[in-house]
Design an enzyme around this catalytic site. Structure first.
Site, PDB file in Angstrom:
ATOM      1  N   ASN A   1      20.017-139.240   9.287  1.00 33.98           N
ATOM      2  CA  ASN A   1      19.307-140.420   9.004  1.00 33.98           C
ATOM      3  C   ASN A   1      18.410-140.245   8.013  1.00 33.98           C
ATOM      4  O   ASN A   1      17.974-139.129   7.822  1.00 33.98           O
ATOM      5  CB  ASN A   1      18.691-140.997  10.270  1.00 33.98           C
ATOM      6  CG  ASN A   1      19.667-141.468  11.147  1.00 33.98           C
ATOM      7  OD1 ASN A   1      20.935-141.813  11.089  1.00 33.98           O
ATOM      8  ND2 ASN A   1      19.050-141.448  12.628  1.00 33.98           N
TER       9      ASN A   1
ATOM     10  N   ASP B   1      15.244-142.196   7.733  1.00 34.74           N
ATOM     11  CA  ASP B   1      14.357-143.057   8.116  1.00 34.74           C
ATOM     12  C   ASP B   1      12.938-142.198   8.415  1.00 34.74           C
ATOM     13  O   ASP B   1      11.964-142.954   8.887  1.00 34.74           O
ATOM     14  CB  ASP B   1      14.936-143.914   8.988  1.00 34.74           C
ATOM     15  CG  ASP B   1      15.456-143.225  10.360  1.00 34.74           C
ATOM     16  OD1 ASP B   1      16.242-143.876  10.951  1.00 34.74           O
ATOM     17  OD2 ASP B   1      14.949-142.122  10.559  1.00 34.74           O
TER      18      ASP B   1
ATOM     19  N   HIS C   1      21.082-135.810   5.157  1.00 40.91           N
ATOM     20  CA  HIS C   1      21.589-136.626   3.991  1.00 40.91           C
ATOM     21  C   HIS C   1      20.231-136.758   3.315  1.00 40.91           C
ATOM     22  O   HIS C   1      20.196-138.054   2.583  1.00 40.91           O
ATOM     23  CB  HIS C   1      22.159-138.051   4.593  1.00 40.91           C
ATOM     24  CG  HIS C   1      23.654-137.667   5.074  1.00 40.91           C
ATOM     25  ND1 HIS C   1      24.265-138.408   6.108  1.00 40.91           N
ATOM     26  CD2 HIS C   1      24.438-136.572   5.035  1.00 40.91           C
ATOM     27  CE1 HIS C   1      25.452-137.884   6.343  1.00 40.91           C
ATOM     28  NE2 HIS C   1      25.657-136.837   5.592  1.00 40.91           N
TER      29      HIS C   1
ATOM     30  N   CYS D   1      14.717-137.992 -10.847  1.00 42.28           N
ATOM     31  CA  CYS D   1      15.283-138.361 -11.960  1.00 42.28           C
ATOM     32  C   CYS D   1      16.327-137.466 -12.333  1.00 42.28           C
ATOM     33  O   CYS D   1      16.400-136.444 -12.469  1.00 42.28           O
ATOM     34  CB  CYS D   1      14.259-138.383 -13.258  1.00 42.28           C
ATOM     35  SG  CYS D   1      14.921-138.589 -14.637  1.00 42.28           S
TER      36      CYS D   1
ATOM     37  N   CYS E   1      16.064-135.877 -16.001  1.00 40.29           N
ATOM     38  CA  CYS E   1      15.100-134.696 -16.299  1.00 40.29           C
ATOM     39  C   CYS E   1      14.572-133.884 -14.999  1.00 40.29           C
ATOM     40  O   CYS E   1      14.026-132.805 -15.169  1.00 40.29           O
ATOM     41  CB  CYS E   1      13.842-135.148 -17.110  1.00 40.29           C
ATOM     42  SG  CYS E   1      12.770-136.206 -16.334  1.00 40.29           S
TER      43      CYS E   1
ATOM     44  N   GLY F   1      24.201-141.425  18.831  1.00 37.83           N
ATOM     45  CA  GLY F   1      24.343-142.483  18.088  1.00 37.83           C
ATOM     46  C   GLY F   1      24.972-142.230  16.551  1.00 37.83           C
ATOM     47  O   GLY F   1      24.479-142.607  15.429  1.00 37.83           O
ATOM     48  N   THR F   2      26.277-141.368  16.707  1.00 33.21           N
ATOM     49  CA  THR F   2      26.908-141.230  15.191  1.00 33.21           C
ATOM     50  C   THR F   2      28.475-141.957  15.474  1.00 33.21           C
ATOM     51  O   THR F   2      29.031-141.202  16.742  1.00 33.21           O
ATOM     52  CB  THR F   2      26.654-140.036  14.713  1.00 33.21           C
ATOM     53  OG1 THR F   2      27.433-139.837  13.510  1.00 33.21           O
ATOM     54  CG2 THR F   2      27.118-138.983  15.701  1.00 33.21           C
ATOM     55  N   SER F   3      28.907-142.364  14.548  1.00 36.00           N
ATOM     56  CA  SER F   3      30.439-142.471  14.629  1.00 36.00           C
ATOM     57  C   SER F   3      31.241-141.355  14.551  1.00 36.00           C
ATOM     58  O   SER F   3      32.594-141.307  14.672  1.00 36.00           O
ATOM     59  CB  SER F   3      30.986-143.616  13.938  1.00 36.00           C
ATOM     60  OG  SER F   3      30.497-143.305  12.606  1.00 36.00           O
TER      61      SER F   3
ATOM     62  N   ASN G   1      26.406-142.668  23.350  1.00 42.35           N
ATOM     63  CA  ASN G   1      26.989-143.801  22.476  1.00 42.35           C
ATOM     64  C   ASN G   1      27.115-144.775  23.228  1.00 42.35           C
ATOM     65  O   ASN G   1      27.203-144.750  24.403  1.00 42.35           O
ATOM     66  CB  ASN G   1      28.239-143.142  21.557  1.00 42.35           C
ATOM     67  CG  ASN G   1      28.310-143.817  20.406  1.00 42.35           C
ATOM     68  OD1 ASN G   1      28.179-145.152  20.129  1.00 42.35           O
ATOM     69  ND2 ASN G   1      28.386-143.292  19.287  1.00 42.35           N
TER      70      ASN G   1
HETATM   71  N1  APR Z   1      22.533-146.203  21.492  1.00 38.53           N
HETATM   72  C1  APR Z   1      23.423-145.102  21.145  1.00 38.53           C
HETATM   73  N2  APR Z   1      24.635-145.245  20.183  1.00 38.53           N
HETATM   74  C2  APR Z   1      24.567-146.251  19.405  1.00 38.53           C
HETATM   75  C3  APR Z   1      23.402-147.588  19.423  1.00 38.53           C
HETATM   76  C4  APR Z   1      22.479-147.078  20.626  1.00 38.53           C
HETATM   77  N3  APR Z   1      21.566-148.054  20.739  1.00 38.53           N
HETATM   78  N4  APR Z   1      23.510-148.347  18.711  1.00 38.53           N
HETATM   79  C5  APR Z   1      24.793-148.039  17.778  1.00 38.53           C
HETATM   80  N5  APR Z   1      25.074-146.742  18.289  1.00 38.53           N
HETATM   81  C6  APR Z   1      26.262-145.931  17.769  1.00 38.53           C
HETATM   82  C7  APR Z   1      27.672-146.855  17.392  1.00 38.53           C
HETATM   83  O1  APR Z   1      28.326-147.221  18.397  1.00 38.53           O
HETATM   84  C8  APR Z   1      28.250-146.042  16.497  1.00 38.53           C
HETATM   85  O2  APR Z   1      29.163-145.103  17.173  1.00 38.53           O
HETATM   86  O3  APR Z   1      25.776-145.432  16.879  1.00 38.53           O
HETATM   87  C9  APR Z   1      27.038-145.102  15.968  1.00 38.53           C
HETATM   88  C10 APR Z   1      26.719-145.487  14.456  1.00 38.53           C
HETATM   89  O4  APR Z   1      27.593-145.191  13.557  1.00 38.53           O
HETATM   90  P1  APR Z   1      27.394-145.438  11.961  1.00 38.53           P
HETATM   91  O5  APR Z   1      27.079-146.718  11.898  1.00 38.53           O
HETATM   92  O6  APR Z   1      28.808-144.811  11.359  1.00 38.53           O
HETATM   93  O7  APR Z   1      26.335-144.464  11.388  1.00 38.53           O
HETATM   94  P2  APR Z   1      26.303-142.848  11.516  1.00 38.53           P
HETATM   95  O8  APR Z   1      27.353-142.270  12.135  1.00 38.53           O
HETATM   96  O9  APR Z   1      25.055-142.461  11.372  1.00 38.53           O
HETATM   97  O10 APR Z   1      27.215-142.835   9.512  1.00 38.53           O
HETATM   98  C11 APR Z   1      27.169-141.572   9.259  1.00 38.53           C
HETATM   99  O11 APR Z   1      27.729-142.675   7.054  1.00 38.53           O
HETATM  100  O12 APR Z   1      27.454-144.380   5.468  1.00 38.53           O
HETATM  101  C12 APR Z   1      27.277-142.935   5.858  1.00 38.53           C
HETATM  102  O13 APR Z   1      25.290-141.576   5.037  1.00 38.53           O
HETATM  103  C13 APR Z   1      25.828-142.507   5.969  1.00 38.53           C
HETATM  104  O14 APR Z   1      24.473-141.045   7.417  1.00 38.53           O
HETATM  105  C14 APR Z   1      25.460-142.198   7.357  1.00 38.53           C
HETATM  106  C15 APR Z   1      26.769-141.445   7.654  1.00 38.53           C
END
Ligand code: APR
Length: 246
Positions: free
Chosen positions: A102, A104, A119, A127, A130, A189-191, A215
């Site tokens: 993230n 953020d 990331h 820039c 330069c 919380g990542t796919s 997740n």
């Molecule tokens: N609690 C737990 N998991 C959650 C919640 C929650 N409240 N809300 C959503 N999720 C899960 C979703 O089910 C999903 O599996 O978080 C995951 C988010 O997946 P993505 O939207 O693919 O985000 P991310 O995995 O961070 O993407 C990786 O892809 O586009 C690029 O650079 C971008 O850093 C990002 C990278």
């Protein structure tokens, strides 16, 4: 109490080198949409057009349309109980590092000290012509005027990693080191579909670490996980911390 959270607490109590990998899902409860869930950012902006470095070089103004929206959403956001729970685990000396995808800044705002921004971070602008670097706060983003380099007037790019760009070297090497030494890895919380970030839990697991996934749904990583904790991270992570505090 979910039996899996009890099992996770038992593993973590014995761990000496635990790390976490977080994705956009941990910030959803802070009001920041993730990318790939329904209604996520990539539903509205095609990443092939808006998130690749080639697109940014060819049409920076168009990409800034999306960046303005992302900044607007993240500026108003505050850490949620999941971010605070990870900061607490670091405080309790269980968690050695948070590797986040993230941009953020919410882990830092929640008090996490050792945060590896895999990331990059949207708080800096660079820039590409330069090399001059600026804090995003030096520009009034609310005017929607695209920030330009004060030296060569080229359009600035947020210091975030676009598709087609390399992961910052320090983030890459630090994360690899932590992944190889880990005896437990929380994946929150990542796919787990974007590499090389998605390789981090796999590297840890291949060296014997316990893989604990938080997740709402199953992911590509779920079949490797030792424990799957289903639910909102804002609820499940604080429950885990409560068990470890007793
Ligand atoms: N609690 C737990 N998991 C959650 C919640 C929650 N409240 N809300 C959503 N999720 C899960 C979703 O089910 C999903 O599996 O978080 C995951 C988010 O997946 P993505 O939207 O693919 O985000 P991310 O995995 O961070 O993407 C990786 O892809 O586009 C690029 O650079 C971008 O850093 C990002 C990278």
């Amino acid at each position: 109490m979910d039996n899996n959270i009890l099992k996770a607490a038992g593993i973590i109590k014995k761990s000496k080198n635990m790390i976490a990998l977080t994705g956009a899902g941990i910030s959803v409860e802070s009001g920041i949409p993730d990318f790939r869930s329904a209604g996520g950012l990539w539903d509205r902006y095609d990443p092939a057009i808006y998130a690749s470095i080639q697109s940014f070089i060819r049409m920076p103004e168009k990409v800034w349309d999306m960046i303005f929206e992302m900044i607007e959403v993240t500026e108003g956001a505050a850490p949620n109980s999941a971010h605070f729970a990870l900061a607490k685990l670091e405080n309790m000396n269980y968690l050695k590092a948070v590797i986040t995808q993230n941009i953020d800044n919410l882990h830092q705002e929640a008090g996490s000290k050792n945060v590896i921004e895999y990331h990059g971070n949207a708080k800096q602008l660079v820039c590409m012509s330069c090399g001059a670097e600026y804090g995003a706060s030096e520009f009034d983003i609310s005017t929607k005027e695209i920030p330009r380099c004060k030296d060569c007037r080229k359009i600035l790019k947020p210091s975030v990693v676009f598709f087609g760009e390399n992961i910052p070297f320090n983030a890459l090497s630090e994360s690899q080191k932590f992944a190889e030494a880990a005896d437990a890895v929380l994946v929150v919380g990542t796919s787990a579909v974007v590499y090389p970030a998605a390789a981090i839990p796999r590297t840890a697991k291949s060296r014997g670490a316990a893989l604990i996934e938080f997740n709402l749904e199953r992911t590509e990583l779920s079949s490797y996980a030792d424990i799957l904790i289903n639910g909102s991270a804002g609820k499940t992570l604080p429950e885990l911390v409560k068990l470890l505090e007793n």
